[in-house]
Design an enzyme around this catalytic site. Structure first.
Site, PDB file in Angstrom:
ATOM      1  N   GLU A   1     -16.203 -38.015 -49.606  1.00 21.50           N
ATOM      2  CA  GLU A   1     -17.428 -38.609 -49.085  1.00 21.50           C
ATOM      3  C   GLU A   1     -17.104 -39.996 -48.556  1.00 21.50           C
ATOM      4  O   GLU A   1     -16.713 -40.878 -49.314  1.00 21.50           O
ATOM      5  CB  GLU A   1     -18.507 -38.651 -50.173  1.00 21.50           C
ATOM      6  CG  GLU A   1     -19.160 -37.313 -50.380  1.00 21.50           C
ATOM      7  CD  GLU A   1     -19.634 -36.682 -49.058  1.00 21.50           C
ATOM      8  OE1 GLU A   1     -20.316 -37.366 -48.273  1.00 21.50           O
ATOM      9  OE2 GLU A   1     -19.305 -35.510 -48.806  1.00 21.50           O
ATOM     10  N   SER A   2     -17.278 -40.189 -47.249  1.00 18.26           N
ATOM     11  CA  SER A   2     -16.840 -41.462 -46.669  1.00 18.26           C
ATOM     12  C   SER A   2     -17.651 -42.634 -47.214  1.00 18.26           C
ATOM     13  O   SER A   2     -17.126 -43.729 -47.364  1.00 18.26           O
ATOM     14  CB  SER A   2     -16.892 -41.408 -45.138  1.00 18.26           C
ATOM     15  OG  SER A   2     -18.201 -41.186 -44.703  1.00 18.26           O
TER      16      SER A   2
ATOM     17  N   CYS B   1     -10.842 -35.231 -42.148  1.00 19.76           N
ATOM     18  CA  CYS B   1     -12.286 -35.243 -42.367  1.00 19.76           C
ATOM     19  C   CYS B   1     -12.812 -36.663 -42.636  1.00 19.76           C
ATOM     20  O   CYS B   1     -12.843 -37.481 -41.722  1.00 19.76           O
ATOM     21  CB  CYS B   1     -12.639 -34.269 -43.488  1.00 19.76           C
ATOM     22  SG  CYS B   1     -14.368 -33.798 -43.490  1.00 19.76           S
TER      23      CYS B   1
ATOM     24  N   HIS C   1      -9.485 -29.214 -42.494  1.00 15.71           N
ATOM     25  CA  HIS C   1      -8.726 -29.432 -43.734  1.00 15.71           C
ATOM     26  C   HIS C   1      -7.474 -28.570 -43.804  1.00 15.71           C
ATOM     27  O   HIS C   1      -7.488 -27.508 -44.445  1.00 15.71           O
ATOM     28  CB  HIS C   1      -9.620 -29.118 -44.944  1.00 15.71           C
ATOM     29  CG  HIS C   1     -10.744 -30.089 -45.111  1.00 15.71           C
ATOM     30  ND1 HIS C   1     -10.576 -31.322 -45.692  1.00 15.71           N
ATOM     31  CD2 HIS C   1     -12.040 -30.017 -44.739  1.00 15.71           C
ATOM     32  CE1 HIS C   1     -11.728 -31.972 -45.691  1.00 15.71           C
ATOM     33  NE2 HIS C   1     -12.631 -31.204 -45.106  1.00 15.71           N
TER      34      HIS C   1
ATOM     35  N   GLU D   1      -5.045 -28.974 -45.595  1.00 12.46           N
ATOM     36  CA  GLU D   1      -4.582 -28.918 -46.990  1.00 12.46           C
ATOM     37  C   GLU D   1      -5.203 -27.757 -47.751  1.00 12.46           C
ATOM     38  O   GLU D   1      -4.738 -27.419 -48.843  1.00 12.46           O
ATOM     39  CB  GLU D   1      -4.862 -30.255 -47.701  1.00 12.46           C
ATOM     40  CG  GLU D   1      -6.299 -30.514 -48.112  1.00 12.46           C
ATOM     41  CD  GLU D   1      -7.205 -30.999 -46.980  1.00 12.46           C
ATOM     42  OE1 GLU D   1      -6.777 -30.956 -45.808  1.00 12.46           O
ATOM     43  OE2 GLU D   1      -8.356 -31.396 -47.277  1.00 12.46           O
TER      44      GLU D   1
END
Lengths: 297, 236
Positions: B53-54, B85, B175, B177
């Protein structure tokens, strides 16, 4: 391109939980609290009408929150919004999905709708989180499609003892599985009452196939760090924030504790910054019917 | 790896998808420490800024204001930054929906949560702009709405740039990852190996070395884009 795009896969559902790691998910009951939580650094908010300690105090049947209230909170904050449905109440879950919430919590904090069955969570594109007290229960919920697990703890008590018991049971159960011979796994699956394929997966990988958070009784930064050192990858804080003396400050302190959960100096600093935590309840003093963790199986 | 050291890379672990990045790098044989303090950057050639969450990441960076100096300084000394992201949101020049502070180390504008909520999060069998396949998982993804000059677009989805590179900054709105496709992480390692060899030799221009390190680490396909290709980005 559009038709090859897949939504609602387990990877996408658990993927959101991966992004919530190292964070704090806070229970909020209105827009103002949601903004306080977001401003303090919550990774998500859980929209519900009453925090667990009030549900406990009020008694009666606790249901899914009002859609208008959930919508208002979704409009007010940019972080993910979760909402609770009753155990087994798949229509409440359908309604929450239609509202577009980011996660559904099939929660023992609400009054169960079905005492025999939980929701088939594979039916939903929105990810669902469930509570568990031990490894068998966690694997049963994952078998039903839960994309994220959390300890049940004992919500609304401000007492960490049950969350610790449940996290130790889950992590200890995982460690035990990794020591077993492959020939012993079916018997263990029978003991746990858990799907064999998941038992084998955990034995091979030494962790749950979905992220594992903690909930139920976390009241202080030290509580958050305790369950994280025991293996929780994030924490849900229910009554612990908005029943404390200074919610914004308390919320910020727990957010910092979730990041620096292995650093006692920082935990000392953030613990010094906060006022009084919520009043706690002794589990032994609660009547058996007042315990929420026994709901669901 | 004779005589050449692996790049030293870490993953920012204030909050978010750090664990998935650590595992993705481990699958490529690289042990990446979790980074929670600015001084830890001194020992690194490359840093992953994970999703998450930025707003939470920003709050934690406000609690520790040294990040606002340490990350640009790391970039200044040619440390490689790889944002996914929310990491892209942190790196961007300008952020909207809502507007918020960012590092401005990547010349893109980003619209947060532009595609929608979790219900539209999805998996896509996408591709690099050169045609090789690339698995993409989008989770409440931000949208790159403007790319600056001199920025390479390495992959698009439905016309939008989703993987871009500018100098030592690599950024994916999806993403990598969360997939078994190690290609984007290989590129990050190749870029970081370039930084590593530069710092060891004390001069720039070790890119060929970087690519061979990466090719040894895994299949060479993924690292080909690691070479500088100013003409490689399609316009649009």
């Amino acid at each position: 391109m559009m038709d090859t795009q897949k939504t609602g896969t387990l990877r996408v559902k658990s993927g959101l939980a991966e992004m919530l790691k190292g964070g704090v998910i806070m229970d909020v009951t209105d827009v103002e609290q949601a903004k306080i939580a977001e401003d303090a650094g919550a990774v998500a908010v859980m929209a519900l009408e009453r925090v667990p300690s009030d549900i406990r105090r009020d008694g009666g049947v606790a249901r899914m929150s009002h859609p208008t209230m959930i919508r208002e909170i979704m409009k007010a904050v940019s972080i993910p919004v979760m909402a609770k449905c009753r155990i087994g109440h798949f229509v409440e879950a359908q309604i929450l999905q239609s509202l577009g919430v980011d996660y559904i919590d099939e929660s023992e904090v609400l009054t169960p709708a079905d005492e025999a069955n939980h929701i088939d969570k594979f039916d939903f594109d929105v990810p669902v989180v469930c509570g568990a007290r031990d490894l068998g229960e966690a694997l049963r919920r994952i078998g039903e499609g839960a994309a994220l697990m959390r300890t049940k703890g004992e919500a609304g008590t401000g007492n960490i003892v049950e969350a610790v018991r449940h996290m130790r049971a889950i992590m200890g159960g995982i460690r035990r599985l990794t020591t077993l011979d492959s020939g012993e796994l079916m018997a263990e699956a029978k003991n746990l009452g858990a799907p064999f394929d998941l038992v084998r997966w955990v034995a091979e990988n030494g962790k749950l196939p979905v992220p594992n958070f903690s909930a139920g009784g976390i009241a202080t930064p030290a509580d958050a760090a305790l369950v994280m050192q025991l293996g929780a990858e994030s924490v849900f804080v229910g009554s612990g924030i908005f029943k404390s003396a200074d919610p914004p400050r308390h919320a910020r302190a727990i957010v910092k504790a979730a990041t620096h959960f292995r650093e006692p100096e920082i935990l000392a600093d953030v613990s010094a910054e906060i006022g009084e935590a919520m009043p706690g309840l002794e589990i032994d003093k609660l009547a058996p019917e007042e315990l929420l963790a026994g709901r669901g199986w | 790896m004779t005589g050449r050291r692996l790049p030293r890379v870490g993953v920012l672990a204030l909050q978010g998808g750090f664990d998935a990045h650590v595992r993705a790098l481990a699958r490529l044989g690289v042990e990446a420490p979790e980074i929670r303090h600015p001084h830890q950057l001194d020992a690194l050639d490359g840093l992953v800024l994970p999703g998450g969450e930025s707003t939470t990441l920003l709050k934690l960076m406000e609690h520790e204001p040294r990040w606002w100096h340490a990350l640009p300084a790391f970039h200044q000394r040619r440390g490689v930054l790889f944002g996914t992201c929310a990491g892209v949101i942190l790196l961007a020049r300008k952020v909207s929906h809502p507007e918020q502070r960012s590092l401005g180390l990547l010349d893109v504008d980003v619209d947060r949560n532009a595609y929608g909520r979790q219900l539209v999060s999805c998996e896509v069998p996408g591709s690099w702009t050169d045609g090789r396949s690339l698995e993409m998982v989008f989770i409440r993804a931000p949208r790159i709405t403007r790319t600056g000059d001199g920025l390479e677009v390495l992959a698009r989805h439905e016309g939008d740039p989703v993987l871009v590179r500018q100098g030592t900054v690599l950024a994916a709105t999806f993403h990598p990852e969360l997939t078994a496709d190690g290609g984007v992480h290989e590129l990050f390692l190749a870029m970081s190996a370039g930084a590593s060899n530069r710092s060891e030799a004390g001069h720039e221009s070790a890119v060929p070395d970087a690519i061979s390190v990466c090719a040894e680490a895994s299949h060479s396909e993924g690292s080909r884009v690691g070479a500088s290709r100013p003409d490689g980005a399609p316009s649009g």
